[in-house]
Design a protein around this motif. Structure first.
Motif, short mmCIF file in Angstrom:
data_model
loop_
_atom_site.label_atom_id
_atom_site.label_comp_id
_atom_site.label_asym_id
_atom_site.label_seq_id
_atom_site.Cartn_x
_atom_site.Cartn_y
_atom_site.Cartn_z
N THR A 1 0.81 -1.22 0.00
CA THR A 1 0.00 0.00 0.00
C THR A 1 0.85 1.27 0.00
O THR A 1 0.37 2.33 -0.40
N ASN B 1 7.23 6.26 -4.18
CA ASN B 1 7.63 6.84 -5.47
C ASN B 1 7.43 8.35 -5.47
O ASN B 1 8.22 9.10 -6.06
N THR B 2 6.39 8.79 -4.78
CA THR B 2 6.11 10.23 -4.73
C THR B 2 7.15 10.98 -3.92
O THR B 2 7.67 12.01 -4.37
N GLU C 1 0.50 14.90 -0.38
CA GLU C 1 0.90 13.75 0.43
C GLU C 1 1.47 14.22 1.78
O GLU C 1 2.13 15.26 1.85
N ASP D 1 11.04 2.35 -9.42
CA ASP D 1 9.61 2.21 -9.16
C ASP D 1 9.42 1.16 -8.08
O ASP D 1 9.65 -0.04 -8.31
N ASN D 2 8.99 1.57 -6.89
CA ASN D 2 8.90 0.66 -5.76
C ASN D 2 7.88 -0.44 -5.95
O ASN D 2 7.98 -1.49 -5.29
N ARG D 3 6.91 -0.26 -6.80
CA ARG D 3 5.93 -1.32 -7.01
C ARG D 3 6.58 -2.54 -7.63
O ARG D 3 6.32 -3.67 -7.22
N ARG E 1 3.54 2.99 -3.92
CA ARG E 1 3.32 4.13 -4.83
C ARG E 1 3.64 5.45 -4.14
O ARG E 1 4.19 6.36 -4.76
N LYS E 2 3.33 5.55 -2.87
CA LYS E 2 3.61 6.79 -2.14
C LYS E 2 5.11 7.01 -1.97
O LYS E 2 5.58 8.15 -1.94
#
Length: 340
Positions: A217, A223-224, A237, A282-284, A220-221
């Motif tokens: 969860t 990545n921000t 954020e 990209d952490n995903r 994606r954050k």
């Protein structure tokens, strides 16, 4: 090493292809883990052992190796994800549950509970390990943040190393007078999966699942905030909340793993760093590939430890140290790697 890193940095591979290859390799490593040991077993013995038969010594060997293989898979995945999170949150290529003192902090609280309070249940160890991991992570972060330049990668590494050395010395001072438990504690401190049972796996599994879900969860954050704190706040954020969320996931994964296996080092350092060269930042994708590659590395280290010291075996922690120490030195020597 330099050639390989240059090549992979310039030639990124499709993430799905890498994940697929890693999954196939994981199946192979699990098969090797079940079949290789003091007693080598045949395919039919593996099949019979997986079906629950223990009629022969070979089938019984398969049944005994199953929880060990499962624990190595889960622990490697957890340490890979935990390392990826720590490196992303701190923007530090040297971040790792072992190098930042998280693993040794978890083991410290377990040892204190065992020696001073007589706690001997695995259910107690899990909570103590998680609390110790969280406390040590917070301590290292506060220490490394002192100063006008904040928490730099070098300060993180130095604070983690100093904390690990201090805690290790304290553990030895506490354990050595206790001859009744000194041997078992020192063996556990090396880190390994040889004592795996379905009971211990069942106890840590909820913590690993929660940590894994939290990491998914927050991917994606992360990545921000990799774009910078100001940009992340401009996008609405909460940077502090994201970091707490990410650290909670990392601590749960590392703490639960340490409770079951002892402090295994370098998996969280080597795996995310190499995966980042393959799939980018990209952490995903990074966390998914780190989970698979972490499991592959720990399974491979376990199998290698059985082969090198046959009929005895080397603990996983020793093998991963042989792999990770040169890699750590290489990262430190790369002058251009200052932050992610």
């Amino acid at each position: 090493m330099k050639f390989l890193c240059t090549y992979f940095s310039a030639n990124r591979f499709p993430p799905m292809m890498l994940i697929g290859c890693s999954a196939v390799l994981l199946i192979i490593m699990c098969t090797l883990s079940i079949s290789i040991g003091t007693r080598v077993v045949a395919w039919q013995d593996i099949i019979n052992g997986l079906m629950g038969s223990v009629a022969t010594m070979e089938e019984a060997s398969v049944a005994m190796r199953l929880p060990r293989t499962l624990l190595a898979l889960l622990a490697g995945s957890a340490l890979g994800i935990s390392g990826a999170i720590m490196q992303s949150v701190t923007r530090n290529p040297l971040a790792d549950p072992g190098l930042l003192g998280v693993n040794i902090g978890a083991s410290f609280f377990v040892v204190i509970g065992l020696v001073w309070f007589g706690l001997s249940q695995m259910s107690h160890y899990v909570w103590l390990a998680i609390f110790g991991a969280a406390t040590t992570a917070l301590f290292v972060h506060v220490i490394s943040a002192i100063g006008h330049d904040g928490a730099t990668p070098l300060k993180f590494a130095l604070a983690g190393a100093a904390t690990s050395i201090a805690i290790s010395s304290f553990i030895m001072a506490v354990v050595l007078p206790r001859n009744d438990i000194a041997g078992s504690v020192q063996s556990w401190q090396i880190g390994g999966v040889g004592g795996a049972t379905y009971g211990s796996i069942t106890l840590i599994l909820p913590f690993l699942l929660i940590g894994g879900l939290l990491s998914l969860t927050v991917a994606r954050k992360l990545n921000t905030i990799a774009l910078g704190d100001d940009v992340a706040m401009g996008l609405g954020e909460s940077v502090t909340r994201i970091r707490i969320h990410a650290w909670l996931a990392a601590v749960l994964l590392a703490g639960a793993t340490t409770a079951a296996c002892g402090p295994i080092g370098f998996v969280g350092l080597v795996v995310p760093h190499l995966c980042r060269l393959l799939v980018g930042i990209d952490n995903r994708w990074l966390m998914t590939l780190s989970a698979l590659c972490g499991a592959n590395l720990l399974l491979a280290a376990d199998v290698l430890g059985r082969i090198l010291a046959r009929p005895s075996e080397l603990s996983v922690g020793i093998v991963t140290a042989f792999i990770g120490a040169p890699f750590f030195i290489w990262i430190v020597r790369r002058q251009k790697v200052k932050a992610l």
